[in-house]
Write a protein that holds these residues in place. Structure first.
Motif, PDB file in Angstrom:
ATOM      1  N   ASN A   1     -18.742   8.399  49.603  1.00 24.29           N
ATOM      2  CA  ASN A   1     -18.098   7.157  49.161  1.00 24.29           C
ATOM      3  C   ASN A   1     -18.657   6.687  47.828  1.00 24.29           C
ATOM      4  O   ASN A   1     -17.928   6.207  46.964  1.00 24.29           O
ATOM      5  CB  ASN A   1     -18.277   6.083  50.232  1.00 24.29           C
ATOM      6  CG  ASN A   1     -17.548   4.795  49.891  1.00 24.29           C
ATOM      7  OD1 ASN A   1     -16.387   4.810  49.521  1.00 24.29           O
ATOM      8  ND2 ASN A   1     -18.246   3.677  50.011  1.00 24.29           N
TER       9      ASN A   1
ATOM     10  N   SER B   1     -10.706  -1.482  46.812  1.00 28.97           N
ATOM     11  CA  SER B   1     -11.198  -2.098  48.033  1.00 28.97           C
ATOM     12  C   SER B   1     -10.046  -2.587  48.910  1.00 28.97           C
ATOM     13  O   SER B   1     -10.040  -2.376  50.132  1.00 28.97           O
ATOM     14  CB  SER B   1     -12.127  -3.272  47.693  1.00 28.97           C
ATOM     15  OG  SER B   1     -12.806  -3.725  48.829  1.00 28.97           O
TER      16      SER B   1
ATOM     17  N   ARG C   1      -8.089   0.406  50.299  1.00 30.61           N
ATOM     18  CA  ARG C   1      -8.945   1.098  51.274  1.00 30.61           C
ATOM     19  C   ARG C   1      -8.827   0.455  52.647  1.00 30.61           C
ATOM     20  O   ARG C   1      -8.620   1.150  53.649  1.00 30.61           O
ATOM     21  CB  ARG C   1     -10.397   1.041  50.812  1.00 30.61           C
ATOM     22  CG  ARG C   1     -11.382   1.456  51.897  1.00 30.61           C
ATOM     23  CD  ARG C   1     -12.828   1.231  51.507  1.00 30.61           C
ATOM     24  NE  ARG C   1     -13.718   1.610  52.611  1.00 30.61           N
ATOM     25  CZ  ARG C   1     -15.040   1.742  52.497  1.00 30.61           C
ATOM     26  NH1 ARG C   1     -15.624   1.509  51.344  1.00 30.61           N
ATOM     27  NH2 ARG C   1     -15.768   2.078  53.546  1.00 30.61           N
TER      28      ARG C   1
ATOM     29  N   ILE D   1      -7.992   7.255  48.237  1.00 26.95           N
ATOM     30  CA  ILE D   1      -7.671   6.189  49.188  1.00 26.95           C
ATOM     31  C   ILE D   1      -7.719   6.715  50.618  1.00 26.95           C
ATOM     32  O   ILE D   1      -8.230   6.051  51.533  1.00 26.95           O
ATOM     33  CB  ILE D   1      -6.288   5.589  48.863  1.00 26.95           C
ATOM     34  CG1 ILE D   1      -6.372   4.806  47.545  1.00 26.95           C
ATOM     35  CG2 ILE D   1      -5.810   4.683  49.992  1.00 26.95           C
ATOM     36  CD1 ILE D   1      -5.038   4.408  46.985  1.00 26.95           C
TER      37      ILE D   1
ATOM     38  N   VAL E   1     -11.587   7.180  51.486  1.00 29.15           N
ATOM     39  CA  VAL E   1     -12.359   5.964  51.757  1.00 29.15           C
ATOM     40  C   VAL E   1     -11.746   5.152  52.892  1.00 29.15           C
ATOM     41  O   VAL E   1     -12.456   4.452  53.620  1.00 29.15           O
ATOM     42  CB  VAL E   1     -12.482   5.090  50.476  1.00 29.15           C
ATOM     43  CG1 VAL E   1     -13.221   5.851  49.384  1.00 29.15           C
ATOM     44  CG2 VAL E   1     -11.126   4.616  49.973  1.00 29.15           C
ATOM     45  N   GLY E   2     -10.422   5.247  53.078  1.00 34.04           N
ATOM     46  CA  GLY E   2      -9.771   4.460  54.122  1.00 34.04           C
ATOM     47  C   GLY E   2      -9.906   5.058  55.502  1.00 34.04           C
ATOM     48  O   GLY E   2     -10.027   4.322  56.491  1.00 34.04           O
TER      49      GLY E   2
ATOM     50  N   SER F   1     -14.420   4.964  56.232  1.00 35.17           N
ATOM     51  CA  SER F   1     -14.322   3.728  57.014  1.00 35.17           C
ATOM     52  C   SER F   1     -14.248   4.024  58.514  1.00 35.17           C
ATOM     53  O   SER F   1     -15.164   3.690  59.262  1.00 35.17           O
ATOM     54  CB  SER F   1     -13.098   2.911  56.580  1.00 35.17           C
ATOM     55  OG  SER F   1     -13.204   2.517  55.231  1.00 35.17           O
TER      56      SER F   1
END
Length: 306
Positions: A21, A38, A41, A223, A226-227, A231
């Motif tokens: 990340n 952000s 994400r 995206i 990180v999403g 996450s």
């Protein structure tokens, strides 16, 4: 599938994804502005995670509704604050520096509990805090006495410190609400509130800031990473492992984040490790290790990431 993996494998997987990340946030700094990255994400994370906890969310809503102020602060610090400040910081500092400074999280937690909550620190915590602070100063000053005297630190490193403070506050709140709020539905609720908090900033950045997002294959891949991976997958891996072996044992694995981030940064971004990063990182990691040798468990301070 995740639940069938050994806990140590899950911990390595989580830190591997969080290390990535930092590097990805640095790599796409010129394509995706921080508020946009952000916001998108967490929208992606919510879309992926919501179907798995929707039934429980409806059942747990009466409990969540009673704790909306706490959910707001959890979301402000853990979802909106930490990640956005980190992505802004990565416009100005290297992913190696950011990941090294991030390892000071437990030390910042100790300082906040000492100065704000008036909790006493034992010898290990005092020694570990001192060593880690020396390491952080070494990293952000780049080993320069002149930088210390003139306070000419990289603002990106200082923003990482601000992000770490946000995450530390979030961690303390998580500790205080442990057992009072349902885990997965609380996570989903904080994501939703975080999206609402980030939305005005996303609109400003998109239409009025003059900084446009560059949508490309790499942008969409970022995206998705990180999403979904940094996450959801990292979060589930971490919490599953912590439930099996405990937070104190799992906390040591967080020191792998700068290791993975450094390897990825060298391989994909062409960054180089400087002597002050090695020295400062060693001080931080040793300090965290000493502080972790407590008669009681450490704070469970990483329930989702970076």
């Amino acid at each position: 599938m995740i639940r069938n993996l050994p806990p140590h494998v899950l911990l390595v997987l989580a830190t591997l994804l969080w290390g990535g990340n930092f590097v990805i946030g640095r790599a796409v700094a010129g394509q995706l502005p921080p508020y946009t990255l952000s916001f998108v994400r967490w929208c992606t994370a919510l879309l992926v995670f919501l179907p798995f906890c929707w039934k429980h969310l409806r059942t747990d809503w009466p409990v969540l509704r009673q704790r909306l102020p706490m959910l707001f602060f959890l979301s402000l610090t853990g979802v909106a604050g930490f990640n956005t400040l980190l992505y802004i910081a990565l416009h100005y500092t290297t992913s190696i520096n950011a990941s090294l400074v991030n390892t000071s999280t437990p030390i910042i937690i100790y300082l906040i509990t000492f100065f704000v909550l008036r909790e006493k620190l034992n010898r290990n915590q005092l020694l570990g805090t001192a060593l880690s602070l020396v390491g952080v100063v070494c990293i952000i000053s780049r080993g320069s006495a002149a930088a210390l005297l003139t306070f000419s630190f990289n603002k990106g490193d200082l923003l990482v410190i601000a992000a770490v403070i946000c995450w530390s506050i979030y961690s303390i709140l998580v500790k205080k609400t442990a057992g009072q709020l349902p885990g997965n539905t609380t996570f989903a609720a904080t994501i939703l509130i975080g999206i609402m908090l980030l939305f005005p900033f996303f609109l400003y950045e998109t239409f009025w800031s003059g900084v446009a997002a560059v949508w490309s294959v790499s942008s969409f891949a970022t995206i998705l990473y990180v999403g979904i991976l940094a996450s959801i997958a990292a979060f589930l891996s971490w919490n599953t492992a912590v439930a099996r072996i405990g937070a104190a044992h799992a906390g040591v694995f967080l020191n792998l984040i700068p290791v993975f981030a450094s390897v990825f940064a060298i391989l994909f971004l062409g960054e180089h490790i400087a002597w002050y990063q090695l020295l400062g990182g060693a001080f931080v990691i040793v300090g965290v290790y000493i502080s972790a040798k407590l008669p009681r468990p450490m704070v469970q301070y990483k329930q989702m990431n970076n």
